[in-house]
Design an enzyme around this catalytic site. Structure first.
Site, short mmCIF file in Angstrom:
data_model
loop_
_atom_site.label_atom_id
_atom_site.label_comp_id
_atom_site.label_asym_id
_atom_site.label_seq_id
_atom_site.Cartn_x
_atom_site.Cartn_y
_atom_site.Cartn_z
N HIS A 59 0.74 -0.70 -0.36
CA HIS A 59 0.16 -0.15 -0.06
C HIS A 59 0.96 0.66 0.20
O HIS A 59 0.26 2.29 -0.82
CB HIS A 59 -0.72 -0.25 1.38
N ASP A 74 2.48 1.72 -3.40
CA ASP A 74 1.24 2.06 -4.62
C ASP A 74 1.25 3.62 -4.16
O ASP A 74 1.20 4.17 -5.07
CB ASP A 74 0.24 1.27 -4.30
#
Length: 108
Positions: free
Chosen positions: A77, A80
């Site tokens: 995450h 990302d």
């Protein structure tokens, strides 16, 4: 997750999110014809990306030295966020350049 890993992940998320927000603000400034402010916001986005990149580089250096980083959903995450921020900032720079060009042509 230990505190050190959470600090890395939060650094990626925080700086990546701040960079994307600054890039978005830069586009809004450019849409309003405030190109100096847009350039300042892009510079702020670049600084945030540098901070995130420093976090990532530290992690990669430790990995190269044999200190393995466990990859989990939090780390994915965070990465990302960083990659999306980089892409968004790059596209904002191009979009602002086009808006500047249109503005110059309209002024002629």
């Amino acid at each position: 997750m230990d505190d050190a890993r959470m600090e890395v992940v939060m650094g990626l998320i925080m700086h990546g999110g701040n960079a994307k927000g600054q890039a978005y603000q830069a586009i809004q400034f450019a849409k309003a014809g405030k190109f100096d402010e847009a350039d300042e916001a892009i510079e702020a986005a670049s600084q945030e990306l540098k901070e995130a990149h420093d976090v990532q580089t530290d992690m990669l250096t430790k990995e190269a030295q044999g200190e393995h980083t466990e990859i989990d959903l939090y780390m994915v995450h965070g990465q990302d966020h960083l990659m999306n921020a980089i892409t968004f900032k790059d596209m904002a720079v191009e979009l602002i350049a086009l808006m500047k060009r249109v503005s110059e042509l309209e002024d002629k």
